[in-house]
Design a protein around this motif. Structure first.
Motif, PDB file in Angstrom:
ATOM      1  N   UNK A   1      -5.214  55.995 -38.172  1.00 52.69           N
ATOM      2  CA  UNK A   1      -5.707  55.886 -36.699  1.00 52.69           C
ATOM      3  C   UNK A   1      -5.212  54.823 -36.093  1.00 52.69           C
ATOM      4  N   UNK A   2      -5.151  53.561 -36.912  1.00 53.88           N
ATOM      5  CA  UNK A   2      -4.856  52.141 -36.527  1.00 53.88           C
ATOM      6  C   UNK A   2      -3.330  52.215 -36.230  1.00 53.88           C
ATOM      7  N   UNK A   3      -2.313  52.835 -36.911  1.00 54.53           N
ATOM      8  CA  UNK A   3      -1.027  52.976 -37.103  1.00 54.53           C
ATOM      9  C   UNK A   3      -0.634  53.815 -35.730  1.00 54.53           C
ATOM     10  N   UNK A   4      -1.372  54.959 -35.695  1.00 58.28           N
ATOM     11  CA  UNK A   4      -1.087  55.590 -34.425  1.00 58.28           C
ATOM     12  C   UNK A   4      -1.541  54.705 -33.068  1.00 58.28           C
ATOM     13  N   UNK A   5      -2.516  54.011 -33.141  1.00 61.04           N
ATOM     14  CA  UNK A   5      -2.843  53.366 -31.924  1.00 61.04           C
ATOM     15  C   UNK A   5      -1.725  52.260 -31.731  1.00 61.04           C
ATOM     16  N   UNK A   6      -1.226  51.611 -32.871  1.00 61.18           N
ATOM     17  CA  UNK A   6      -0.145  50.689 -32.933  1.00 61.18           C
ATOM     18  C   UNK A   6       1.023  51.211 -32.207  1.00 61.18           C
ATOM     19  N   UNK A   7       1.520  52.546 -32.540  1.00 62.27           N
ATOM     20  CA  UNK A   7       2.785  53.167 -31.826  1.00 62.27           C
ATOM     21  C   UNK A   7       2.504  53.754 -30.539  1.00 62.27           C
ATOM     22  N   UNK A   8       1.411  53.804 -29.916  1.00 60.92           N
ATOM     23  CA  UNK A   8       1.229  54.405 -28.637  1.00 60.92           C
ATOM     24  C   UNK A   8       1.319  53.486 -27.368  1.00 60.92           C
ATOM     25  N   UNK A   9       1.852  52.254 -27.589  1.00 63.24           N
ATOM     26  CA  UNK A   9       1.677  51.417 -26.296  1.00 63.24           C
ATOM     27  C   UNK A   9       2.733  51.785 -25.246  1.00 63.24           C
ATOM     28  N   UNK A  10       4.080  52.118 -25.680  1.00 62.87           N
ATOM     29  CA  UNK A  10       4.937  52.379 -24.729  1.00 62.87           C
ATOM     30  C   UNK A  10       4.669  53.621 -24.095  1.00 62.87           C
ATOM     31  N   UNK A  11       4.055  54.719 -24.839  1.00 62.00           N
ATOM     32  CA  UNK A  11       3.734  55.990 -24.349  1.00 62.00           C
ATOM     33  C   UNK A  11       2.744  55.977 -23.313  1.00 62.00           C
ATOM     34  N   UNK A  12       1.706  54.994 -23.399  1.00 60.44           N
ATOM     35  CA  UNK A  12       0.461  54.732 -22.527  1.00 60.44           C
ATOM     36  C   UNK A  12       1.102  54.591 -21.324  1.00 60.44           C
ATOM     37  N   UNK A  13       1.862  53.664 -21.363  1.00 59.28           N
ATOM     38  CA  UNK A  13       2.557  52.915 -20.332  1.00 59.28           C
ATOM     39  C   UNK A  13       3.324  53.786 -19.198  1.00 59.28           C
ATOM     40  N   UNK A  14       4.067  54.607 -19.989  1.00 61.28           N
ATOM     41  CA  UNK A  14       4.914  55.794 -19.336  1.00 61.28           C
ATOM     42  C   UNK A  14       3.950  56.828 -18.646  1.00 61.28           C
ATOM     43  N   UNK A  15       3.017  56.970 -19.339  1.00 58.27           N
ATOM     44  CA  UNK A  15       1.971  58.106 -18.885  1.00 58.27           C
ATOM     45  C   UNK A  15       1.260  57.507 -17.753  1.00 58.27           C
ATOM     46  N   UNK A  16       0.738  56.210 -18.038  1.00 64.59           N
ATOM     47  CA  UNK A  16       0.118  55.555 -16.909  1.00 64.59           C
ATOM     48  C   UNK A  16       0.741  55.633 -15.606  1.00 64.59           C
ATOM     49  N   UNK A  17       2.028  55.267 -15.756  1.00 66.69           N
ATOM     50  CA  UNK A  17       2.967  55.293 -14.596  1.00 66.69           C
ATOM     51  C   UNK A  17       3.101  56.758 -14.045  1.00 66.69           C
ATOM     52  N   UNK A  18       2.958  57.544 -14.786  1.00 66.37           N
ATOM     53  CA  UNK A  18       3.197  58.922 -14.408  1.00 66.37           C
ATOM     54  C   UNK A  18       2.070  59.527 -13.589  1.00 66.37           C
ATOM     55  N   UNK A  19       0.906  59.236 -13.934  1.00 70.29           N
ATOM     56  CA  UNK A  19      -0.430  59.516 -13.456  1.00 70.29           C
ATOM     57  C   UNK A  19      -0.771  58.936 -12.189  1.00 70.29           C
ATOM     58  N   UNK A  20      -0.254  57.675 -12.177  1.00 68.12           N
ATOM     59  CA  UNK A  20      -0.589  56.664 -10.841  1.00 68.12           C
ATOM     60  C   UNK A  20       0.245  57.079  -9.763  1.00 68.12           C
ATOM     61  N   UNK A  21       1.223  57.902 -10.137  1.00 60.45           N
ATOM     62  CA  UNK A  21       2.357  58.297  -9.060  1.00 60.45           C
ATOM     63  C   UNK A  21       1.888  59.473  -8.427  1.00 60.45           C
ATOM     64  N   UNK A  22       1.061  60.434  -9.023  1.00 59.76           N
ATOM     65  CA  UNK A  22       0.516  61.501  -8.278  1.00 59.76           C
ATOM     66  C   UNK A  22      -0.458  61.062  -7.292  1.00 59.76           C
ATOM     67  N   UNK A  23      -0.035  61.697  -5.946  1.00 58.93           N
ATOM     68  CA  UNK A  23      -0.582  61.627  -4.835  1.00 58.93           C
ATOM     69  C   UNK A  23      -1.908  61.844  -4.665  1.00 58.93           C
ATOM     70  N   UNK A  24      -3.051  61.090  -4.144  1.00 56.66           N
ATOM     71  CA  UNK A  24      -4.361  61.168  -4.292  1.00 56.66           C
ATOM     72  C   UNK A  24      -4.501  62.405  -3.458  1.00 56.66           C
ATOM     73  N   UNK A  25      -3.545  62.932  -2.531  1.00 59.72           N
ATOM     74  CA  UNK A  25      -3.928  64.016  -1.424  1.00 59.72           C
ATOM     75  C   UNK A  25      -3.858  65.276  -2.211  1.00 59.72           C
TER      76      UNK A  25
END
Length: 301
Positions: free
Chosen positions: A183-207
């Motif tokens: 689990x620690x290793x998986x968490x360690x490898x997820x940094x870039x993926x989290x940033x990409x998906x965070x940018x994607x979900x923030x780009x969804x219009x609230x409307x």
């Protein structure tokens, strides 16, 4: 201004912009040729040769190096199968975990910026010498060409007793132990993926969510009908990135063996393994891209 002169002016402006575009991509093109195309050609030539660095010319040996890999090397195929198996179970876990964290970090709460920095911090560490020391001295034991045992930064108690009570097969026990201890290793490898998906979900219009709320949609329906379709292109990018990142991980046995043979002076054998490994990664990425593209929604559609 007549229509003809206007069209000529527009055409001249478009040509000027095209030249500026070519100028901006020129450094990338030079880098791609110098750092990828040229080494790839040399690698392919070496894979079919007996390399001599003592001043003599390289000797063409045909497919001898490839035959040696598949018929004489007892470690390559198990290591390759282990690398593919690691991708099969690790990439879905990383993608689901990254999406889960991205959905949490999207919310407004005290300390959100600090939490985002914490999850991205391993990316900064992994790009330096710290991860090399961590991998070689803490998380890995054994030699490169012998059987190497995976160690974990944080180890949890085994599930053997629990699975004996439940009567589960040993393969499920081993899989659960691998997931939890890694689990620690998986968490360690997820940094870039989290940033990409965070940018994607923030780009969804609230409307979009407001309209769904008016229609009485549940949170589960909004997740599957709005969130997933709109971030599906980013999910595809994250999956491909995770596959390549897993295949090129420092602890990957194939990568370790490539470096080991190269350090020993077996350059032609090292590049032969690397070329086979490259083709394997390319095929897997192509298959994943072909399958997932059928379920990806683009806003222009």
């Amino acid at each position: 201004m007549s229509d003809k002169k206007q069209r000529m002016a527009i055409s001249k402006m478009q040509r000027k912009r095209a030249w500026w575009g070519r100028l901006f991509i020129l450094p990338w093109f030079i880098g791609a040729v110098y750092f990828f195309v040229v080494p790839m050609i040399k690698t392919t030539v070496w894979a079919f040769s007996k390399v001599s660095l003592s001043g003599g010319a390289n000797t063409f040996v045909g497919f001898d190096n490839f035959i040696k890999v598949f018929t004489e090397d007892a470690t390559f195929l198990p290591n390759l199968a282990g690398a593919v198996g690691q991708v099969i179970y690790q990439v879905p876990v990383i993608v689901v975990f990254s999406l889960f964290i991205a959905m949490i970090l999207r919310q407004k709460f005290v300390g959100r910026t600090f939490c985002r920095a914490v999850f991205f911090f391993p990316v900064i560490i992994a790009s330096g010498v710290v991860i090399t020391i961590l991998r070689t001295q803490v998380m890995m034991t054994g030699s490169a060409t012998s059987e190497q045992q995976q160690a974990y930064m944080f180890s949890f108690p085994a599930f053997d007793a629990l699975t004996e009570v439940l009567g589960l097969p040993q393969v499920i026990t081993d899989f659960a132990n691998t997931i939890v201890n890694g689990f620690f290793d998986i968490t360690w490898k997820s940094g870039v993926q989290i940033i990409l998906l965070l940018a994607a979900v923030n780009h969804i219009s609230p409307s979009s969510y407001e309209a769904a709320d008016i229609e009485g949609a549940t949170a589960w329906e909004k997740l599957w009908k709005i969130t997933f379709p709109l971030i599906s292109p980013t999910i595809l990018v994250v999956v491909i990135y995770s596959i390549i990142d897993s295949f090129t991980d420092y602890g990957n046995q194939v990568m370790v063996s490539i470096k080991s043979y190269f350090d020993k002076g077996s350059y032609e054998y090292s590049v032969t393994i690397g070329l086979i490994y490259f083709v394997t990664i390319l095929l897997l990425v192509g298959i994943v891209n072909f399958v997932m593209n059928r379920f990806v929604y683009y806003a222009t559609e």
